[in-house]
Design a protein around this motif. Structure first.
Motif, PDB file in Angstrom:
ATOM      1  N   UNK A  57       0.784  -1.066   0.040  1.00 54.59           N
ATOM      2  CA  UNK A  57      -0.067   0.077  -0.004  1.00 54.59           C
ATOM      3  C   UNK A  57       1.082   1.291   0.031  1.00 54.59           C
ATOM      4  N   UNK A  58       0.399   2.261  -0.609  1.00 52.25           N
ATOM      5  CA  UNK A  58       1.145   3.448  -0.585  1.00 52.25           C
ATOM      6  C   UNK A  58       1.191   4.150   0.645  1.00 52.25           C
ATOM      7  N   UNK A  59       2.267   4.947   1.050  1.00 56.69           N
ATOM      8  CA  UNK A  59       2.435   5.562   2.138  1.00 56.69           C
ATOM      9  C   UNK A  59       2.952   7.056   1.968  1.00 56.69           C
ATOM     10  N   UNK A  60       2.584   8.099   2.614  1.00 55.36           N
ATOM     11  CA  UNK A  60       3.108   9.329   2.679  1.00 55.36           C
ATOM     12  C   UNK A  60       4.465   9.362   2.966  1.00 55.36           C
ATOM     13  N   UNK A  61       5.089   8.478   4.069  1.00 54.52           N
ATOM     14  CA  UNK A  61       6.353   8.733   4.421  1.00 54.52           C
ATOM     15  C   UNK A  61       7.407   7.894   3.562  1.00 54.52           C
ATOM     16  N   UNK A  62       7.007   7.297   2.623  1.00 55.35           N
ATOM     17  CA  UNK A  62       7.622   6.333   1.719  1.00 55.35           C
ATOM     18  C   UNK A  62       8.289   7.230   0.601  1.00 55.35           C
ATOM     19  N   UNK A  63       9.472   6.833   0.484  1.00 52.18           N
ATOM     20  CA  UNK A  63      10.293   7.443  -0.544  1.00 52.18           C
ATOM     21  C   UNK A  63       9.934   6.830  -2.077  1.00 52.18           C
ATOM     22  N   UNK A  64       9.737   7.775  -3.073  1.00 59.06           N
ATOM     23  CA  UNK A  64       9.562   6.855  -4.556  1.00 59.06           C
ATOM     24  C   UNK A  64      10.674   5.991  -4.510  1.00 59.06           C
ATOM     25  N   UNK A  65      10.309   5.010  -5.415  1.00 58.76           N
ATOM     26  CA  UNK A  65      11.041   3.726  -5.745  1.00 58.76           C
ATOM     27  C   UNK A  65      12.153   4.450  -6.872  1.00 58.76           C
ATOM     28  N   UNK A  66      13.474   3.832  -6.863  1.00 57.03           N
ATOM     29  CA  UNK A  66      14.342   4.168  -7.897  1.00 57.03           C
ATOM     30  C   UNK A  66      13.881   3.563  -9.056  1.00 57.03           C
ATOM     31  N   UNK A  67      14.180   4.043 -10.502  1.00 57.61           N
ATOM     32  CA  UNK A  67      13.973   3.460 -11.563  1.00 57.61           C
ATOM     33  C   UNK A  67      14.770   2.018 -11.627  1.00 57.61           C
ATOM     34  N   UNK A  68      14.142   0.723 -11.951  1.00 56.59           N
ATOM     35  CA  UNK A  68      14.780  -0.187 -12.271  1.00 56.59           C
ATOM     36  C   UNK A  68      15.764  -0.225 -13.486  1.00 56.59           C
ATOM     37  N   UNK A  69      17.029  -0.544 -12.964  1.00 55.52           N
ATOM     38  CA  UNK A  69      17.996  -0.372 -14.317  1.00 55.52           C
ATOM     39  C   UNK A  69      18.695  -1.842 -14.629  1.00 55.52           C
ATOM     40  N   UNK A  70      18.496  -3.009 -13.770  1.00 54.92           N
ATOM     41  CA  UNK A  70      18.888  -4.087 -14.061  1.00 54.92           C
ATOM     42  C   UNK A  70      17.746  -4.833 -14.580  1.00 54.92           C
ATOM     43  N   UNK A  71      18.168  -5.934 -15.292  1.00 55.34           N
ATOM     44  CA  UNK A  71      17.123  -6.884 -15.917  1.00 55.34           C
ATOM     45  C   UNK A  71      16.608  -7.884 -14.806  1.00 55.34           C
ATOM     46  N   UNK A  72      15.192  -7.985 -15.156  1.00 57.48           N
ATOM     47  CA  UNK A  72      14.640  -8.846 -13.883  1.00 57.48           C
ATOM     48  C   UNK A  72      14.605 -10.373 -14.678  1.00 57.48           C
ATOM     49  N   UNK A  73      14.514 -11.325 -13.570  1.00 61.35           N
ATOM     50  CA  UNK A  73      14.602 -12.641 -14.265  1.00 61.35           C
ATOM     51  C   UNK A  73      13.258 -12.756 -15.053  1.00 61.35           C
ATOM     52  N   UNK A  74      13.438 -13.574 -16.027  1.00 63.52           N
ATOM     53  CA  UNK A  74      12.255 -13.649 -16.945  1.00 63.52           C
ATOM     54  C   UNK A  74      11.047 -14.467 -16.239  1.00 63.52           C
ATOM     55  N   UNK A  75      11.367 -15.013 -15.395  1.00 58.31           N
ATOM     56  CA  UNK A  75       9.951 -15.717 -14.632  1.00 58.31           C
ATOM     57  C   UNK A  75       9.453 -14.945 -13.804  1.00 58.31           C
ATOM     58  N   UNK A  76      10.000 -13.803 -13.418  1.00 65.65           N
ATOM     59  CA  UNK A  76       9.463 -12.770 -12.452  1.00 65.65           C
ATOM     60  C   UNK A  76       7.929 -12.504 -12.849  1.00 65.65           C
ATOM     61  N   UNK A  77       8.008 -11.807 -14.006  1.00 65.68           N
ATOM     62  CA  UNK A  77       6.748 -11.405 -14.821  1.00 65.68           C
ATOM     63  C   UNK A  77       5.806 -12.442 -15.171  1.00 65.68           C
ATOM     64  N   UNK A  78       6.428 -13.767 -15.523  1.00 68.13           N
ATOM     65  CA  UNK A  78       5.321 -14.708 -15.913  1.00 68.13           C
ATOM     66  C   UNK A  78       4.856 -15.302 -15.074  1.00 68.13           C
ATOM     67  N   UNK A  79       5.432 -15.437 -13.538  1.00 70.51           N
ATOM     68  CA  UNK A  79       4.867 -15.842 -12.515  1.00 70.51           C
ATOM     69  C   UNK A  79       3.693 -14.739 -12.061  1.00 70.51           C
ATOM     70  N   UNK A  80       3.781 -13.487 -12.400  1.00 62.45           N
ATOM     71  CA  UNK A  80       3.049 -12.824 -11.785  1.00 62.45           C
ATOM     72  C   UNK A  80       1.658 -12.898 -12.594  1.00 62.45           C
ATOM     73  N   UNK A  81       1.752 -12.889 -13.933  1.00 63.48           N
ATOM     74  CA  UNK A  81       0.899 -13.242 -14.967  1.00 63.48           C
ATOM     75  C   UNK A  81      -0.034 -14.375 -14.650  1.00 63.48           C
ATOM     76  N   UNK A  82       0.656 -15.569 -14.208  1.00 62.47           N
ATOM     77  CA  UNK A  82      -0.050 -16.622 -13.968  1.00 62.47           C
ATOM     78  C   UNK A  82      -0.848 -16.604 -12.582  1.00 62.47           C
ATOM     79  N   UNK A  83      -0.283 -15.823 -11.836  1.00 65.62           N
ATOM     80  CA  UNK A  83      -1.090 -15.605 -10.547  1.00 65.62           C
ATOM     81  C   UNK A  83      -2.404 -14.685 -10.924  1.00 65.62           C
ATOM     82  N   UNK A  84      -2.231 -13.867 -11.777  1.00 59.56           N
ATOM     83  CA  UNK A  84      -3.607 -12.988 -12.042  1.00 59.56           C
ATOM     84  C   UNK A  84      -4.360 -13.638 -12.720  1.00 59.56           C
ATOM     85  N   UNK A  85      -4.277 -14.785 -13.527  1.00 59.02           N
ATOM     86  CA  UNK A  85      -4.922 -15.367 -14.283  1.00 59.02           C
ATOM     87  C   UNK A  85      -5.978 -16.367 -13.432  1.00 59.02           C
ATOM     88  N   UNK A  86      -5.493 -16.808 -12.318  1.00 55.66           N
ATOM     89  CA  UNK A  86      -5.930 -17.647 -11.240  1.00 55.66           C
ATOM     90  C   UNK A  86      -7.370 -17.253 -10.787  1.00 55.66           C
TER      91      UNK A  86
END
Length: 86
Positions: A57-86
């Motif tokens: 959840x968003x928080x007023x105290x939280x700093x904005x996340x830094x942009x992701x510059x490194x590549x994520x593992x290929x299965x991270x996104x596909x795992x999220x997509x599989x969970x959303x389709x359930x």
């Protein structure tokens, strides 16, 4: 509400809007029900993602996340997509 596969293909946008409005659409093939098209409540999706630890959840105290510059593992996104389709 029922719709034949052929009519669903021809008028997909209309049937998606019907499901988004809250009506279940039963898809039939030769008169036999084979699938159901239902809308997704955005708030339910957000609560489920928070519960599964995929979203914080968003928080007023939280700093904005830094942009992701490194590549994520290929299965991270596909795992999220599989969970959303359930």
């Amino acid at each position: 509400m029922e719709v034949a596969v052929s009519a669903l293909r021809a008028e997909l946008r209309q049937w998606i809007e019907t499901a988004r409005a809250g009506q279940d659409v039963v898809i039939t093939e030769r008169g036999i029900p084979v699938a159901r098209l239902t809308g997704i409540e955005a708030s339910d999706l957000l609560m489920r993602l928070e519960r599964d630890g995929l979203l914080a959840p968003a928080s007023a105290e939280r700093e904005p996340a830094a942009p992701v510059t490194t590549a994520r593992p290929a299965n991270a996104v596909s795992g999220l997509v599989r969970r959303l389709r359930r």
